[in-house]
Write an enzyme that holds these catalytic residues in place. Structure first.
Site: not given
Ligand code: CTP
Length: 398
Positions: A209, A278, A288, A305-307, A323, A341
């Site tokens: 991104n 995501d 390749k 994973p959502d860190i 953020f 979160k």
């Molecule tokens: N974040 C994270 N791990 C992920 C996705 C997000 O740690 N896999 C953290 C980002 O660093 C940021 C916050 O979560 O601090 C918000 O990320 P965002 O991608 O905007 O949130 P989402 O819950 O994925 O919402 P969206 O539907 O906008 O994608």
């Protein structure tokens, strides 16, 4: 400009590192500082006072008996009203003088007579630095409340390799700027993520991104300036590691997750700035992918994973700040995200205004609602944010 209204007495002693001070004076004055250069006689053998005068735009002082000073009190006049004395390069001999309170020339007399803080940047051969006498003097200077900057390690002008090299001009500048910042996070361990993640499709193609990492790197620098010990887990960016920050480079979200979870247990504060992908490509190819064959490749995705959520869910984990970069309805999306979160603070900004820009306009969301922050450079905004975070950090961690 980070040093507006600051007056710095820059003391130079004998050493080949004097050449780096020409650059330092330039950088200090660019940041708005007034720099009075004082040289020992030895320093004048390495670089001329004319050079230092031209760069500082002010008279250079060397001699305690300088006829230009009508009251003959240069050692007093120069430091009254000064915000700091910086000795760079500081020779082993000069540090010995400082440790013993000697006043045998203008610079050492001025150091003894000063009424402001002092910073010392050692520069010497590795054996001179390692010598027990020098180490005793360094310990004494620290005990006297003097900040020791560096030294660095590496190849030396004498051809040897080891500790004792003076810090580079940009590192000394970072130290001086940091010195003047309030220590709002003193002793705190801060873990952060920044930048994009990069998810391989095959060995040469990735999904990523537009995050530049600038906001996260500025925040890491601001947290370090505020006295924190900062670990920055960063996806790929073109930015240099902020001075004094420990950088763990990663590529994918899963690598970022693993690095963060390994560090989270010992952190007081976790700030998630990274734009984490995501999804990752589950069927990434080991070779390749060629154009020939059956049309466009069919990529299969799996959730990363959502860190932030995982760190926020740790039983005794760090206090968390998230953020959110949104493209619309910032207030609503940000507050929803903060609740979902389960984090105390979320910082929101509009993605189209912030990606790759040098300035930013953010709003902080906490249990009390939305708090807009003034538009500013990313570094100024980061410093303001550090103050806002420090003010909210629970007392048991503060
Ligand atoms: N974040 C994270 N791990 C992920 C996705 C997000 O740690 N896999 C953290 C980002 O660093 C940021 C916050 O979560 O601090 C918000 O990320 P965002 O991608 O905007 O949130 P989402 O819950 O994925 O919402 P969206 O539907 O906008 O994608």
């Amino acid at each position: 400009m980070d040093l507006i209204d600051k007056r710095i007495v820059l003391g130079m002693t004998g050493g080949i590192a004097c050449y780096k001070i020409a650059e330092l004076v330039r950088r200090l004055t660019e940041q708005g500082a007034t720099v009075d250069v004082v040289m020992t006689e030895a320093a004048t053998h390495f670089i001329t006072p004319v050079t230092m005068q031209a760069l500082s735009g002010r008279p250079v002082f060397i001699d305690a008996w300088d006829a230009r000073v009508p009251n003959n009190m240069a050692h007093i006049d120069l430091t009254r009203g000064a915000d700091a004395v910086l000795i760079a390069p500081a020779s082993a001999d000069f540090m010995a003088k400082l440790a013993h309170g000697e006043a045998s020339d203008l610079l050492s007399t001025l150091c003894l007579a000063r009424a402001c803080p002092m910073l010392v940047a050692p520069a010497m051969n590795r054996e001179m630095w390692a010598n027990p006498a020098t180490q005793r003097n360094v310990a004494q200077l620290r005990a006297d409340g003097i900040a020791i900057l560096g030294p660095d390690s590496g190849s030396q002008a004498c051809g040897e390799v080891g500790d004792g090299r003076m810090l580079e001009a940009h590192q000394l500048l970072a130290e001086v700027v940091a010195f003047f910042q309030p220590k709002l996070l003193a002793g705190k361990r801060v873990l952060m993520t920044a930048g994009p993640t990069s998810e391989p499709i095959d060995p040469v193609r990735v999904l990523s991104n537009r995050s530049s990492g600038k906001t996260g790197y500025a925040l890491a620098r601001a947290a370090h300036e505020a006295g924190a010990q900062v670990t920055l887990v960063s996806g790929p960016t073109s930015l240099p590691a902020p001075y004094g920050v420990s950088l763990i480079p990663v590529m994918t979200a899963r690598q970022m997750h693993a690095a963060v979870m390994a560090e989270a247990g010992s952190a007081d504060l976790f700030i998630a700035v990274a734009a984490v992908a995501d999804w990752y490509v589950k069927n990434a190819s080991a070779q390749k992918i060629k154009k020939t064959g059956s049309g466009a490749p069919q990529l299969e995705f799996e959730a990363n994973p959502d860190i932030l959520a995982d760190v926020a869910g740790l039983p005794d984990g760090p206090w968390c700040v998230g953020f959110a970069a949104e493209t619309e309805n910032l207030a609503q999306h940000a507050e929803d995200k903060r609740r979902r979160k389960n984090i105390p603070v979320l910082v929101g900004n509009l993605a189209q205004n912030v990606m790759d820009a040098d300035t930013t306009e953010m709003a902080l969301f906490d249990a009390q609602g939305m708090h807009p922050l003034p538009a500013a450079s990313k570094l100024d905004a980061a410093r303001r944010l550090v103050a806002e975070i420090a003010a909210r950090l629970p007392k048991r961690r503060a």
